[in-house]
Write a protein that holds these residues in place. Structure first.
Motif, short mmCIF file in Angstrom:
data_model
loop_
_atom_site.label_atom_id
_atom_site.label_comp_id
_atom_site.label_asym_id
_atom_site.label_seq_id
_atom_site.Cartn_x
_atom_site.Cartn_y
_atom_site.Cartn_z
N UNK A 21 0.76 -1.01 -0.15
CA UNK A 21 0.29 -0.42 -0.12
C UNK A 21 0.55 1.27 -0.06
N UNK A 22 0.24 2.48 -0.46
CA UNK A 22 1.26 4.18 -0.71
C UNK A 22 1.55 3.85 0.91
N UNK A 23 0.68 3.65 2.14
CA UNK A 23 0.91 3.66 3.51
C UNK A 23 1.33 2.32 3.84
N UNK A 24 3.23 2.06 3.83
CA UNK A 24 2.84 0.15 3.98
C UNK A 24 3.21 0.63 5.26
N UNK A 25 2.65 1.37 6.64
CA UNK A 25 2.95 1.05 7.85
C UNK A 25 1.14 0.42 8.16
N UNK A 26 0.28 0.32 7.50
CA UNK A 26 -1.22 0.37 7.53
C UNK A 26 -1.21 -0.55 8.29
N UNK A 48 -14.78 -2.51 -5.99
CA UNK A 48 -14.59 -2.99 -4.52
C UNK A 48 -14.43 -1.58 -3.40
N UNK A 49 -13.76 -0.64 -4.84
CA UNK A 49 -13.63 0.63 -3.96
C UNK A 49 -15.25 1.14 -4.00
N UNK A 50 -15.62 1.46 -4.44
CA UNK A 50 -17.34 2.12 -3.63
C UNK A 50 -17.82 0.78 -2.74
N UNK A 79 -6.45 -1.46 -1.06
CA UNK A 79 -7.24 -0.26 -1.39
C UNK A 79 -7.77 0.57 -0.02
N UNK A 80 -7.55 0.42 0.87
CA UNK A 80 -7.89 1.67 1.65
C UNK A 80 -6.85 2.13 2.26
N UNK A 81 -5.63 1.80 1.83
CA UNK A 81 -4.55 3.62 1.71
C UNK A 81 -4.93 3.77 0.56
N UNK A 82 -5.48 3.48 -0.58
CA UNK A 82 -5.87 4.60 -2.02
C UNK A 82 -6.96 5.43 -1.65
N UNK A 83 -8.04 5.05 -0.75
CA UNK A 83 -8.98 5.74 -0.25
C UNK A 83 -8.78 6.62 0.51
N UNK A 84 -8.11 6.15 1.18
CA UNK A 84 -7.25 6.61 2.43
C UNK A 84 -6.80 8.69 1.43
N UNK A 88 -11.47 9.81 0.54
CA UNK A 88 -12.45 8.64 0.15
C UNK A 88 -13.08 8.24 2.15
N UNK A 89 -12.08 7.57 2.69
CA UNK A 89 -12.00 7.07 4.20
C UNK A 89 -10.83 8.05 4.93
N UNK A 90 -11.85 7.95 6.06
CA UNK A 90 -10.21 8.36 7.41
C UNK A 90 -10.18 6.95 8.03
N UNK A 91 -8.08 7.15 8.14
CA UNK A 91 -7.95 5.79 8.98
C UNK A 91 -7.40 6.09 10.39
N UNK A 92 -8.10 5.52 11.55
CA UNK A 92 -7.57 5.69 12.71
C UNK A 92 -6.55 4.64 13.09
N UNK A 93 -5.44 5.20 13.88
CA UNK A 93 -4.60 3.98 13.38
C UNK A 93 -4.66 4.16 15.26
#
Length: 116
Positions: A21-26, A48-50, A79-84, A88-93
């Motif tokens: 993923x773009x964010x390798x630490x996800x 899948x993004x939808x 996919x989640x990292x791309x959407x973040x 389109x999505x917010x990731x709470x670490x």
């Protein structure tokens, strides 16, 4: 054996051939939630993004997204990292202290088993 060939090709197509993923630490336990932009853009997203944006109207972990949509964990992370990255999505670490907590890992496993 064309069905097997298609099933092997599908993850490659979903991630445009990317395995990281773009964010390798996800983290798999990171909580994903649809943003206002994601909710507004939902109809224009593809496949899948939808599905991820729709699913994450209720906050859930990356691992849960993978399980609910029948995706490989690596594909879900990409996919989640791309959407973040697109907003389109917010990731709470999770707090750094919890990422190696065996009890938390066991809870995640139990929740994933309950989904199946």
């Amino acid at each position: 054996m064309p069905d097997r060939d298609v099933s092997l090709l599908r993850p490659y197509l979903l991630t445009s051939g990317r395995t990281e993923p773009i964010d390798r630490n996800l983290e798999l336990e990171a909580q994903v939630q649809t943003s206002e932009l994601g909710a507004a853009s939902h109809p224009s997203l593809t496949f899948e993004r939808r599905d991820i944006v729709a699913l994450c109207r209720r906050t859930m972990s990356v691992a849960e997204v993978a399980a609910m949509l029948g995706l490989h964990l690596g594909v879900a992370r990409v996919l989640v990292a791309d959407l973040a990255a697109l907003g389109y999505v917010v990731v709470h670490r999770p707090p750094a202290a919890l990422t190696g907590d065996p009890a938390m890992i066991e809870r995640i496993i139990r929740r994933l088993e309950a989904i199946s």
